[in-house]
Motif scaffolding. Structure first.
Motif, PDB file in Angstrom:
ATOM      1  N   UNK A 158      15.147  12.186   9.856  1.00 21.99           N
ATOM      2  CA  UNK A 158      13.762  11.998   9.415  1.00 21.99           C
ATOM      3  C   UNK A 158      13.060  11.024  10.336  1.00 21.99           C
ATOM      4  N   UNK A 159      11.824  11.355  10.670  1.00 22.46           N
ATOM      5  CA  UNK A 159      10.995  10.473  11.488  1.00 22.46           C
ATOM      6  C   UNK A 159       9.771  10.118  10.682  1.00 22.46           C
ATOM      7  N   UNK A 160       9.470   8.815  10.593  1.00 21.87           N
ATOM      8  CA  UNK A 160       8.276   8.387   9.873  1.00 21.87           C
ATOM      9  C   UNK A 160       7.089   8.401  10.814  1.00 21.87           C
ATOM     10  N   UNK A 161       5.903   8.142  10.264  1.00 27.09           N
ATOM     11  CA  UNK A 161       4.669   8.166  11.040  1.00 27.09           C
ATOM     12  C   UNK A 161       4.587   7.037  12.049  1.00 27.09           C
ATOM     13  N   UNK A 175       0.837  -1.198   0.000  1.00 26.44           N
ATOM     14  CA  UNK A 175       0.000   0.000   0.000  1.00 26.44           C
ATOM     15  C   UNK A 175       0.875   1.252   0.000  1.00 26.44           C
ATOM     16  N   UNK A 176       0.389   2.287  -0.650  1.00 25.60           N
ATOM     17  CA  UNK A 176       1.083   3.565  -0.657  1.00 25.60           C
ATOM     18  C   UNK A 176       1.014   4.181   0.744  1.00 25.60           C
ATOM     19  N   UNK A 177       2.140   4.640   1.254  1.00 22.08           N
ATOM     20  CA  UNK A 177       2.192   5.323   2.543  1.00 22.08           C
ATOM     21  C   UNK A 177       2.075   6.816   2.273  1.00 22.08           C
ATOM     22  N   UNK A 178       0.899   7.383   2.529  1.00 30.03           N
ATOM     23  CA  UNK A 178       0.662   8.787   2.219  1.00 30.03           C
ATOM     24  C   UNK A 178       0.898   9.701   3.418  1.00 30.03           C
ATOM     25  N   UNK A 179       1.394   9.130   4.530  1.00 31.48           N
ATOM     26  CA  UNK A 179       1.680   9.978   5.686  1.00 31.48           C
ATOM     27  C   UNK A 179       3.030  10.653   5.491  1.00 31.48           C
ATOM     28  N   UNK A 180       3.127  11.912   5.910  1.00 29.08           N
ATOM     29  CA  UNK A 180       4.391  12.637   5.714  1.00 29.08           C
ATOM     30  C   UNK A 180       5.469  12.160   6.675  1.00 29.08           C
TER      31      UNK A 180
END
Length: 109
Positions: free
Chosen positions: A90-93, A76-81
């Motif tokens: 960088x920190x992911x969701x 699935x596409x990860x659309x969270x910034x």
């Protein structure tokens, strides 16, 4: 607008702590799922002049189907910034944020 966790899932606790919760709150076993435990999401919308039926239709459309739940979620596409931390990393969701830590999840006052 604010999005924040309301607590932690009991299913994510070590077994010993989880059992202590069950002893103190036996009613939790009534809502316990064999696969997911108490993991779930509750969304509260507070506002005026909302079209409740239209909101329900849109939220139902956004809910994963059984097939999507069983699929490879990495597809699935990860659309969270992704947000920059104070040290520039960088920190992911999926960074585990402290309770009500708006800065850690990229929310502004």
């Amino acid at each position: 607008m604010e999005v924040a966790p309301a607590g932690r899932w009991i299913a994510a606790l070590p077994t010993e702590e989880r059992e202590a919760y069950f002893e103190a709150n036996p009613e939790l076993e009534e809502v316990w799922d064999e696969e997911w435990g108490d993991r779930g999401t509750r969304l509260v919308l507070i506002g005026t002049d909302m079209d409740h039926d239209a909101l329900r239709v849109k939220l139902d459309a956004a809910t994963l189907t059984d097939e999507e739940m069983d699929a490879d979620w990495d597809a699935f596409e990860d659309r969270f910034p992704t947000f920059e931390s104070e040290d520039g990393a960088a920190e992911s969701d999926d960074t585990e944020a402290g309770e009500n830590s708006a800065e850690e999840v990229g929310l502004a006052d």
